[in-house]
Scaffold this active site. Structure first.
Site: not given
Ligand code: F6R
Length: 261
Positions: A67, A135, A137, A142
């Protein structure tokens, strides 16, 4: 999914580096999928050490990062291109022309599309290294990301923005958008190596390994991946229900590998 629990963060890096080195030595022209963030830093240092000692070469390796932030240039200290150069590429014998990171400036949708195509043209990823967000990801996929997603633009959650704010000074622009490989893109990697360390990852680690397969925890997609190894330290493994079983599997596997049969 093979779950390996080791004592410390340093051991996660050592075990991970050993795995990567063995993989690259067996396939010298491997295509690696790389991650940024705090988790792989010690792993990269271990790989740099192996490269300096001469036991590992990246000369024939190609890499694709997961990313990149949208809205900051490649030479910005918080860009993932800058990070990779500083933390790995500048210290090993990789040809930088063979290192790919999404371009976060210009038209991000076109950039994401080109990135996905380039990866396909070059035959996909052999070994994908992953961290995991608190979380759940992977990359910047996400919670609620499509499990069938390809490389695209994603909006970062408030949680991810807060988690990553430690890298930005208070008055600095912090991106809230990124280009990320999709979950389906990651799932096509032939081998996945996910590392997680520290108590802040314990819930995500439990959810993705032992929870339901769900877009609410994107890393849980790896339950469907045929070749995933997860290396975690005791702190990140804290909430796992079947910890004793994973340790038993590791023991039995080593016994089997060392046996004469
Ligand atoms: C980084 C990436 C992210 C991180 C994750 C964990 O390229 O794609 O998924 O792996 O946010 O970050 P750290 O390791 O900083 O806790």
């Amino acid at each position: 999914m093979q779950v390996v629990i080791v004592n410390s963060e340093q051991q996660v890096a050592k075990y991970g580096a050993q795995f990567c080195a063995q993989f690259i030595n067996q396939k010298i022209n491997a295509t690696l999928g790389l991650a940024t963030g705090s988790t792989p830093l010690s792993l990269y240092q271990e790989l740099i050490n192996k490269s300096s000692e001469g036991s590992l070469s990246f000369a024939a390796v190609t890499s694709f990062n997961l990313d990149e932030y949208i809205g900051i240039t490649e030479d910005h200290p918080q860009s993932y291109r800058f990070f990779m150069n500083q933390k790995l590429f500048n210290h090993i014998d990789i040809n930088k022309n063979n290192t790919y990171i999404p371009i976060g400036m210009g038209d991000p949708h076109a950039s994401a599309h080109e990135y996905e195509n380039r990866l396909k043209e070059l035959g996909g990823i052999d070994l994908q290294i992953l961290g995991i967000g608190s979380n759940g990801h992977i990359g910047f996929n996400e919670p609620s990301s499509s499990l069938a997603s390809r490389t695209r633009v994603k909006t970062l959650t408030a949680q991810t923005i807060a988690d990553n704010s430690r890298f930005f000074s208070a008055d600095e622009f912090q991106p809230s958008l990124a280009i990320t490989m999709g979950i389906a893109t990651i799932m096509e990697a032939k081998q996945v190596l996910l590392l997680a360390t520290g108590e802040s990852k314990a819930t995500a680690v439990r959810d993705f390994i032992e929870g339901p397969l769900s877009a609410s925890c994107p890393a849980s997609a790896l339950q469907m991946h045929p070749n995933t190894i997860v290396i975690v330290d005791e702190k990140a493994a804290k909430l796992l229900e079947h910890k004793a079983y994973y340790q038993q599997v590791k023991f039995e596997t080593e016994q089997l590998e060392n046996s004469l049969f």
